[in-house]
Design a protein around this motif. Structure first.
Motif, PDB file in Angstrom:
ATOM      1  N   ASP A 131       0.811  -1.219   0.000  1.00 47.97           N
ATOM      2  CA  ASP A 131       0.000   0.000   0.000  1.00 47.97           C
ATOM      3  C   ASP A 131       0.851   1.278   0.000  1.00 47.97           C
ATOM      4  OD1 ASP A 131      -2.236  -1.642   0.071  1.00 47.97           O
ATOM      5  OD2 ASP A 131      -2.456  -1.492   2.251  1.00 47.97           O
ATOM      6  N   GLY A 132       2.142   1.141  -0.301  1.00 47.60           N
ATOM      7  CA  GLY A 132       3.026   2.301  -0.345  1.00 47.60           C
ATOM      8  C   GLY A 132       2.740   3.161  -1.563  1.00 47.60           C
ATOM      9  N   ALA A 133       3.182   4.409  -1.496  1.00 48.38           N
ATOM     10  CA  ALA A 133       2.967   5.333  -2.607  1.00 48.38           C
ATOM     11  C   ALA A 133       3.921   5.036  -3.759  1.00 48.38           C
ATOM     12  CB  ALA A 133       3.149   6.765  -2.133  1.00 48.38           C
ATOM     13  N   ILE A 134       3.437   5.219  -4.984  1.00 45.95           N
ATOM     14  CA  ILE A 134       4.258   5.177  -6.190  1.00 45.95           C
ATOM     15  C   ILE A 134       4.070   6.514  -6.896  1.00 45.95           C
ATOM     16  CG2 ILE A 134       4.619   4.099  -8.439  1.00 45.95           C
ATOM     17  CD1 ILE A 134       3.690   1.465  -7.232  1.00 45.95           C
ATOM     18  N   GLY A 135       5.161   7.269  -7.013  1.00 46.15           N
ATOM     19  CA  GLY A 135       5.114   8.571  -7.658  1.00 46.15           C
ATOM     20  C   GLY A 135       5.546   8.469  -9.105  1.00 46.15           C
ATOM     21  N   SER A 136       4.639   8.732 -10.030  1.00 48.32           N
ATOM     22  CA  SER A 136       4.883   8.544 -11.458  1.00 48.32           C
ATOM     23  C   SER A 136       5.020   9.903 -12.151  1.00 48.32           C
ATOM     24  CB  SER A 136       3.731   7.749 -12.075  1.00 48.32           C
ATOM     25  OG  SER A 136       3.893   7.620 -13.462  1.00 48.32           O
ATOM     26  N   LEU A 137       6.251  10.196 -12.622  1.00 46.74           N
ATOM     27  CA  LEU A 137       6.547  11.457 -13.290  1.00 46.74           C
ATOM     28  C   LEU A 137       6.667  11.214 -14.787  1.00 46.74           C
ATOM     29  CD1 LEU A 137       7.392  14.493 -13.006  1.00 46.74           C
ATOM     30  CD2 LEU A 137       9.755  13.665 -12.891  1.00 46.74           C
ATOM     31  N   SER A 138       5.991  12.030 -15.593  1.00 47.21           N
ATOM     32  CA  SER A 138       5.980  11.876 -17.051  1.00 47.21           C
ATOM     33  C   SER A 138       6.799  12.981 -17.712  1.00 47.21           C
ATOM     34  CB  SER A 138       4.541  11.940 -17.590  1.00 47.21           C
ATOM     35  OG  SER A 138       3.778  10.863 -17.110  1.00 47.21           O
ATOM     36  N   LEU A 139       7.714  12.586 -18.588  1.00 49.26           N
ATOM     37  CA  LEU A 139       8.536  13.521 -19.358  1.00 49.26           C
ATOM     38  C   LEU A 139       8.461  13.132 -20.828  1.00 49.26           C
ATOM     39  CD1 LEU A 139      11.728  13.597 -17.086  1.00 49.26           C
ATOM     40  CD2 LEU A 139       9.895  15.295 -17.138  1.00 49.26           C
ATOM     41  N   GLY A 140       8.540  14.117 -21.712  1.00 53.13           N
ATOM     42  CA  GLY A 140       8.469  13.827 -23.145  1.00 53.13           C
ATOM     43  C   GLY A 140       7.040  13.801 -23.637  1.00 53.13           C
ATOM     44  N   ALA A 141       6.756  12.871 -24.528  1.00 55.68           N
ATOM     45  CA  ALA A 141       5.435  12.818 -25.172  1.00 55.68           C
ATOM     46  C   ALA A 141       4.308  12.660 -24.158  1.00 55.68           C
ATOM     47  CB  ALA A 141       5.395  11.668 -26.171  1.00 55.68           C
ATOM     48  N   GLU A 142       3.193  13.350 -24.419  1.00 57.05           N
ATOM     49  CA  GLU A 142       2.013  13.198 -23.582  1.00 57.05           C
ATOM     50  C   GLU A 142       1.249  11.948 -24.016  1.00 57.05           C
ATOM     51  OE1 GLU A 142      -0.187  16.856 -23.552  1.00 57.05           O
ATOM     52  OE2 GLU A 142       1.470  17.965 -22.654  1.00 57.05           O
ATOM     53  N   ARG A 143       0.775  11.179 -23.035  1.00 58.61           N
ATOM     54  CA  ARG A 143       0.098   9.917 -23.338  1.00 58.61           C
ATOM     55  C   ARG A 143      -1.159   9.753 -22.486  1.00 58.61           C
ATOM     56  NH1 ARG A 143       3.691   5.848 -25.604  1.00 58.61           N
ATOM     57  NH2 ARG A 143       1.896   4.437 -25.504  1.00 58.61           N
ATOM     58  N   LYS A 144      -2.075   8.966 -23.009  1.00 59.20           N
ATOM     59  CA  LYS A 144      -3.279   8.567 -22.269  1.00 59.20           C
ATOM     60  C   LYS A 144      -2.920   7.443 -21.305  1.00 59.20           C
ATOM     61  CE  LYS A 144      -8.043   7.026 -23.199  1.00 59.20           C
ATOM     62  NZ  LYS A 144      -8.976   6.617 -24.280  1.00 59.20           N
ATOM     63  N   PHE A 145      -3.534   7.455 -20.111  1.00 58.34           N
ATOM     64  CA  PHE A 145      -3.272   6.456 -19.073  1.00 58.34           C
ATOM     65  C   PHE A 145      -4.620   5.990 -18.548  1.00 58.34           C
ATOM     66  CE2 PHE A 145      -2.072   5.206 -14.688  1.00 58.34           C
ATOM     67  CZ  PHE A 145      -0.942   4.430 -14.937  1.00 58.34           C
ATOM     68  N   LEU A 146      -4.776   4.692 -18.347  1.00 56.33           N
ATOM     69  CA  LEU A 146      -6.072   4.115 -17.966  1.00 56.33           C
ATOM     70  C   LEU A 146      -5.999   3.336 -16.661  1.00 56.33           C
ATOM     71  CD1 LEU A 146      -7.184   2.618 -21.414  1.00 56.33           C
ATOM     72  CD2 LEU A 146      -7.966   4.766 -20.401  1.00 56.33           C
ATOM     73  N   PHE A 147      -7.072   3.421 -15.889  1.00 57.42           N
ATOM     74  CA  PHE A 147      -7.296   2.555 -14.739  1.00 57.42           C
ATOM     75  C   PHE A 147      -8.517   1.680 -15.022  1.00 57.42           C
ATOM     76  CE2 PHE A 147      -5.152   6.164 -12.746  1.00 57.42           C
ATOM     77  CZ  PHE A 147      -4.263   5.538 -11.874  1.00 57.42           C
ATOM     78  N   LYS A 148      -8.523   0.446 -14.479  1.00 59.89           N
ATOM     79  CA  LYS A 148      -9.696  -0.434 -14.571  1.00 59.89           C
ATOM     80  C   LYS A 148      -9.865  -1.165 -13.245  1.00 59.89           C
ATOM     81  CE  LYS A 148      -9.582  -4.267 -17.045  1.00 59.89           C
ATOM     82  NZ  LYS A 148      -9.607  -5.209 -18.201  1.00 59.89           N
TER      83      LYS A 148
END
Length: 200
Positions: A131-148
Motif C-alpha cells: 500500500d506504499g505510494a508510487i510517484g509517477s513522473l511523465s517527461l516527453g510525449a504526452e500519453r493517455k493512461f487508464l485505470f480499470k
C-alpha cells in the motif's frame, strides 16, 4: 467520470483507491531539460519478461535505481538497482517535497513512440512496500493512461501532461489495474519515472 478533490490535488479514482493527479510540477522547459539528460545519461536496457515460459525482450527500455543495490523482481525477471544519478536525486527531491512521501528507488521506462505501451497490470510485487505510494513522473510525449477496477471493470482515463505527477497509494494496487495503451498518434518518445519504496 467524477473527480474527487483533496485541496488542489485530484483523486482520479471514485472508490477503492487513491490516485492523486498533481498536473505539471515543473515548466515545459525544465521538463525537456530533464528528459534530454535522462535519455543520454541513464543506463537503459531492453525490458525482459518470462511469458508462458519463454523469454520476451521488449522494444521498451527500462532502468532501475535506488538507495542500495535492491533486487526487484517482476514478470519473473530480477533487476539490481544502480546508484542514483544527480538528475534522479533532484527529481526525487522535487516529488518528495510535493507529496510528503519518501522513496528509496525508481523504475524508469523509455517508450520510443506510441507503438510501445504497457498492458493491464498492478504494481503489487512482494518487494514493494504494501500500500506504499508510487510517484509517477511523465517527461516527453504526452500519453493517455487508464485505470480499470478489478471487480466492477469501471474505467478511468487521464491525459498525462509533460512534467506531470501521478501518485498511486493506499488500496489502488489491490483493487485497480492500470495500463498505457499504444497509439498511432504519438511519434515521439516518453520517459516515465516511477518512484517506489522497496520493503527492507
Amino acid at each position: 467520470m467524477d473527480l474527487f478533490k483533496t485541496g488542489n490535488v485530484t483523486n482520479l479514482l471514485p472508490f477503492d483507491g487513491e490516485a492523486h493527479y498533481y498536473g505539471s510540477v515543473m515548466n515545459i522547459k525544465r521538463a525537456q531539460q530533464y528528459f534530454d539528460k535522462l535519455l543520454k545519461n541513464i543506463d537503459w536496457d531492453n525490458d525482459k519478461a518470462i511469458i508462458y515460459g519463454k523469454l520476451v525482450i521488449t522494444k521498451r527500455k527500462v532502468a532501475w535505481y535506488g538507495d542500495e543495490p535492491f533486487d526487484y523482481t517482476y514478470s519473473k525477471t530480477t533487476k539490481t538497482a544502480l546508484p542514483w544519478t544527480k538528475e534522479l536525486l533532484e527529481l526525487k527531491e522535487i516529488i518528495e517535497n510535493k507529496t510528503g512521501e519518501t522513496f528509496n528507488s525508481c523504475l524508469l521506462n523509455l517508450y520510443h513512440d506510441g507503438d510501445e505501451g504497457m498492458a493491464w497490470h498492478s504494481d503489487s510485487e512482494k518487494d514493494l512496500k504494501k500500500d506504499g505510494a508510487i510517484g509517477s513522473l511523465s517527461l516527453g510525449a504526452e500519453r493517455k493512461f487508464l485505470f480499470k477496477h478489478k471487480e466492477t471493470k469501471q474505467r478511468v482515463a487521464i491525459h498525462l501532461e509533460k512534467g506531470s505527477l501521478l501518485v498511486m497509494k493506499g488500496k489502488t494496487q489491490t483493487n485497480w489495474l492500470h495500463r498505457l495503451p499504444p497509439t498511432k498518434k504519438v511519434k515521439s518518445p516518453r520517459i516515465n519515472l516511477t518512484f517506489r519504496t522497496i520493503d527492507i
